[in-house]
Design a protein around this motif. Structure first.
Motif, short mmCIF file in Angstrom:
data_model
loop_
_atom_site.label_atom_id
_atom_site.label_comp_id
_atom_site.label_asym_id
_atom_site.label_seq_id
_atom_site.Cartn_x
_atom_site.Cartn_y
_atom_site.Cartn_z
N MET A 51 0.85 -1.19 0.00
CA MET A 51 0.00 0.00 0.00
C MET A 51 0.88 1.24 0.00
O MET A 51 1.77 1.38 0.84
CB MET A 51 -0.91 0.00 1.24
CG MET A 51 -1.85 1.20 1.30
SD MET A 51 -2.91 1.12 2.77
CE MET A 51 -3.74 2.67 2.60
N ALA A 52 0.65 2.13 -0.94
CA ALA A 52 1.48 3.33 -1.07
C ALA A 52 1.18 4.30 0.07
O ALA A 52 0.04 4.45 0.49
CB ALA A 52 1.23 4.01 -2.41
N VAL A 53 2.24 4.94 0.54
CA VAL A 53 2.11 5.94 1.60
C VAL A 53 1.59 7.24 1.01
O VAL A 53 2.13 7.74 0.02
CB VAL A 53 3.46 6.18 2.31
CG1 VAL A 53 3.31 7.24 3.38
CG2 VAL A 53 3.98 4.87 2.90
N LYS A 54 0.53 7.78 1.59
CA LYS A 54 -0.03 9.03 1.10
C LYS A 54 0.90 10.19 1.40
O LYS A 54 1.62 10.19 2.38
CB LYS A 54 -1.40 9.28 1.73
CG LYS A 54 -2.48 8.33 1.25
CD LYS A 54 -3.85 8.74 1.78
CE LYS A 54 -4.93 7.84 1.23
NZ LYS A 54 -6.27 8.25 1.71
N LYS A 55 0.81 11.19 0.54
CA LYS A 55 1.61 12.40 0.74
C LYS A 55 0.87 13.35 1.68
O LYS A 55 -0.32 13.18 1.97
CB LYS A 55 1.89 13.06 -0.60
CG LYS A 55 2.77 12.22 -1.52
CD LYS A 55 3.09 12.96 -2.81
CE LYS A 55 4.01 12.13 -3.71
NZ LYS A 55 4.34 12.85 -4.97
N LEU A 56 1.60 14.40 2.10
CA LEU A 56 1.08 15.36 3.07
C LEU A 56 -0.23 15.98 2.59
O LEU A 56 -1.23 16.02 3.32
CB LEU A 56 2.12 16.45 3.34
CG LEU A 56 1.68 17.63 4.21
CD1 LEU A 56 1.31 17.16 5.60
CD2 LEU A 56 2.79 18.69 4.29
N GLY A 57 -0.24 16.47 1.34
CA GLY A 57 -1.43 17.14 0.83
C GLY A 57 -2.64 16.24 0.79
O GLY A 57 -3.76 16.65 1.11
N GLU A 58 -2.44 14.97 0.39
CA GLU A 58 -3.55 14.03 0.32
C GLU A 58 -4.16 13.77 1.69
O GLU A 58 -5.39 13.66 1.84
CB GLU A 58 -3.07 12.72 -0.31
CG GLU A 58 -2.64 12.86 -1.77
CD GLU A 58 -2.01 11.58 -2.31
OE1 GLU A 58 -1.68 10.70 -1.48
OE2 GLU A 58 -1.85 11.47 -3.53
N LEU A 59 -3.30 13.68 2.71
CA LEU A 59 -3.80 13.45 4.07
C LEU A 59 -4.64 14.63 4.56
O LEU A 59 -5.68 14.46 5.20
CB LEU A 59 -2.62 13.23 5.03
CG LEU A 59 -1.99 11.83 5.05
CD1 LEU A 59 -0.77 11.82 5.95
CD2 LEU A 59 -3.00 10.80 5.52
N LEU A 60 -4.20 15.83 4.23
CA LEU A 60 -4.93 17.02 4.67
C LEU A 60 -6.27 17.13 3.97
O LEU A 60 -7.27 17.56 4.56
CB LEU A 60 -4.09 18.27 4.42
CG LEU A 60 -2.76 18.35 5.19
CD1 LEU A 60 -2.01 19.64 4.83
CD2 LEU A 60 -2.98 18.27 6.70
N VAL A 61 -6.31 16.72 2.69
CA VAL A 61 -7.58 16.72 1.95
C VAL A 61 -8.51 15.66 2.53
O VAL A 61 -9.71 15.90 2.75
CB VAL A 61 -7.34 16.48 0.44
CG1 VAL A 61 -8.67 16.25 -0.29
CG2 VAL A 61 -6.60 17.65 -0.17
#
Length: 641
Positions: free
Chosen positions: A1-11
């Motif tokens: 499973m790919a680790v989400k980036k900062l922006g995706e987590l905030l969205v």
């Protein structure tokens, strides 16, 4: 499973919209090197705190407020400032199994974690903090000298602490510690100790709070606020003191005790260090002991002439027990040293058992008790009895075994001095009985008991006289006369006393001499109040009355005496005789000046009566209701049958 980036987590968390994220990323292409979090803050889409707390919640990583965090100096040394600024991280502390805790603004920055792991050889566990807090922490932790100079100011003034090490340490180490240009944290700790010594403090308290560290000192028995230190120095200051005291700096969960021998301006001092884990970190108390200070004489501890004679009478006997009682910090040890100094001669073998040794006495064999190694009071006392002593000083009767050995030693020809924690002289007898000491043993061995408290002395440079109220005069046993009102003194404050109005302390004493009548009462298990009446009739001056004499002589104030010494109402309040107007004590039934009976009595049968009685319960006499009473005592009585 790919680790989400900062922006995706905030969205995903709903903190920002997809459109805001795209907008910020487009702006990032224009401003190369600008971090996404900073762009979101600049555009007003989110705050730093919102981003940090959202990341902590989404990633299940702890959020840390660096304004209240304790950062270890040892952790700072593991990571260079360049690397910390490059990745906006700050090392916090190390844990067991080679783990380093770090605070990051972006815990998803795997490159940063890899770089730190490679440079330190520690496994990194991230915590989340804001970029602003991390940059401020980097500025203070990697450049301590600048902010600490502002905090310390002129507290040190060219002075420095020299640690007196064990002899096996190298001379190079001692020479390094003598240098005046010390690192900033060392200078801060030195300044704290020096300020405490120059302020005549007995204890220095370093108390961690939520957002700062409170520094307090105990001077003349009272705590004083000195200053507040920023929270970010807590870890460094605590580690420095624990290193000086040879404690385990990695252990923060249990209390520890240590000792520091220091030398300042040629003056050697012994400091006892105690740490205690609290809600906001380890609280540290440093007790300052000047082992080479001059021991006071009996004339210097504050004994009045009559009390001095009574003390001499009980300490100049060839055998028996002399007990000094009072709470912690009431000057018991200083009084006992003065007593030993009074009786010490080359012909007398004196041995002391102390925990710790507070003063060094010339010509006296002093033993330091060490409970951890089994060197207890009871164990040492048994050995001391085989050392041919004449006088034995036992620091404290802590248990039945110690008390029994001391009592047995006293009746076999030794003079024994010791202390107990009791409120007054009479209650000490009850305390000994509660410790299961046999009454006959107490009666046969006890010479006398000295109960004491320490009251602050008025500063001689600034104390001022004032006209007391009638109530205050009554409390000190003085009759208010028109045109001739004696003055008392009160605190004012000056540079010498630091604006407090008090400088130094003196004792308030109560000396019970055990005579034959009191011995019989002890064996018969008479109550405390009965023994007290006999003791007062035998010349014992209550502690409060001894303090009143010092108030009248301008040594201290009535407020200070009442703060320290608990007194019964009968000791505090005096009354005026309705017949001759002289001041008398409330316990008197007859005025010693004119012979007037100050206790209301039935004029028919002569028995004592209460003021509000309408009839005598003994002879049925009816009292005249119209005759007023003056201050609770009758001016005259009429009888109607």
């Amino acid at each position: 499973m790919a680790v989400k980036k900062l922006g995706e987590l905030l969205v995903d968390a709903g903190l920002i919209t997809q459109e805001q994220l795209v907008d910020a990323l487009e702006e990032g292409k224009k401003q190369k090197g600008k971090r996404l979090g900073n762009l979101l803050v600049e555009k007003g889409f989110a705050t730093e705190l919102d981003i940090a707390e959202t990341l902590a919640y989404q990633l299940n990583i702890p959020y840390i407020d660096l304004a209240t965090a304790v950062i270890e100096p040892a952790a700072i040394k593991l990571v260079s400032e360049k690397l910390a600024r490059q990745h906006i991280i700050i090392p916090l502390y190390t844990e067991k199994k080679n783990i380093l805790r770090i605070a990051m603004s972006d815990p998803l920055n795997m490159e940063a974690l890899d770089d730190i792991r490679f440079s330190t050889n520690y496994q990194c566990l991230p915590m989340v903090a804001t970029s602003t807090d991390i940059l401020m922490a980097i500025k203070t932790q990697y450049h301590l000298s600048i902010p600490i100079e502002d905090i310390v100011g002129d507290m040190v003034k060219e002075k420095f602490i020299e640690i007196v090490h064990d002899k096996e340490l190298s001379k190079d180490t001692e020479e390094l510690l003598k240098k005046s240009e010390t690192p900033p944290i060392i200078k801060m700790v030195d300044s704290i100790i020096i300020h405490g010594i120059e302020s005549r403090a007995s204890d220095i308290h370093i108390e961690p709070q939520d957002r700062m560290i409170k520094l307090r000192e105990r001077v003349d028995g009272l705590m004083r606020d000195v200053m507040q230190l920023p929270k970010w120095v807590q870890g460094a200051v605590t580690s420095r003191i624990k290193i000086m005291a040879k404690m385990d700096i990695s252990e923060r969960r249990i209390p520890q005790d240590g000792r520091i021998a220091v030398r300042i301006a040629g003056r050697e001092l012994d400091m006892r260090i105690s740490t205690l884990p609290t809600q906001y970190g380890e609280k540290i108390v440093m007790r300052i002991l000047d082992t080479k200070s001059t021991v006071l004489t009996l004339n210097e501890i504050g004994l009045s002439t009559s009390v001095y004679d009574r003390v001499k009478a009980i300490i100049e006997r060839p055998n028996g027990i002399v007990l000094v009682t009072g709470p912690t910090g009431s000057g018991k040890t200083s009084s006992l040293y003065a007593m030993i100094r009074h009786i010490k001669t080359p012909e007398v073998n004196v041995i002391t058992l102390e925990d710790p040794i507070e003063y060094k006495l010339e010509g006296v064999n002093q033993v330091a008790i060490n409970e951890k190694t089994g060197l207890t009071f009871a164990y040492c006392l048994r050995s001391v009895l085989r050392q041919d002593p004449d006088v034995i000083f036992v620091g404290e009767m802590r248990d039945l075994e110690t008390a029994e050995i001391a009592h047995q030693a006293s009746i076999t020809g030794h003079l024994v001095f010791s202390t107990l924690h009791t409120t007054d002289a009479i209650s000490t007898i009850t305390r000994l009985k509660n410790m299961k000491i046999q009454p006959y043993l107490i009666a046969s061995s006890l010479n006398g008991i000295v109960a004491q408290r320490l009251v602050r002395k008025l500063c001689e440079s600034c104390k001022e006289p004032y006209n007391p109220t009638d109530e205050e005069l009554l409390k000190v046993g003085i009759k208010a006369k028109k045109g001739d009102r004696p003055n008392l003194h009160r605190a004012k404050g000056c540079d010498k006393c630091g604006g407090i109005g008090y400088y130094g302390r003196t004792g308030a004493f109560e000396v019970l001499v055990i005579n034959s009548q009191i011995k019989d009462m002890i064996v018969s298990n008479e109550p405390e109040e009965a023994i007290r009446k006999v003791a007062l009739a035998s010349g014992m001056v209550p502690m409060y009355k001894d303090g009143i004499a010092k108030v009248r002589h301008g040594l201290t104030t009535l407020d200070e005496l009442q703060r320290v010494v608990f007194a019964k109402e009968t000791e505090i309040i005096n009354i005026i005789c309705p017949s001759c107007s002289e001041v008398i004590r409330t316990e008197f039934s007859t005025c010693p000046h004119c012979g007037y009976s100050v206790i209301p009595k039935c004029p028919f049968c002569g028995r004592e009566r209460e003021v509000d009685w309408k009839h005598c319960p003994y002879c049925s006499t009816e009292f005249n209701k119209d005759i007023p009473f003056d201050k609770g005592f009758p001016t005259h009585l009429e009888v109607s049958r």
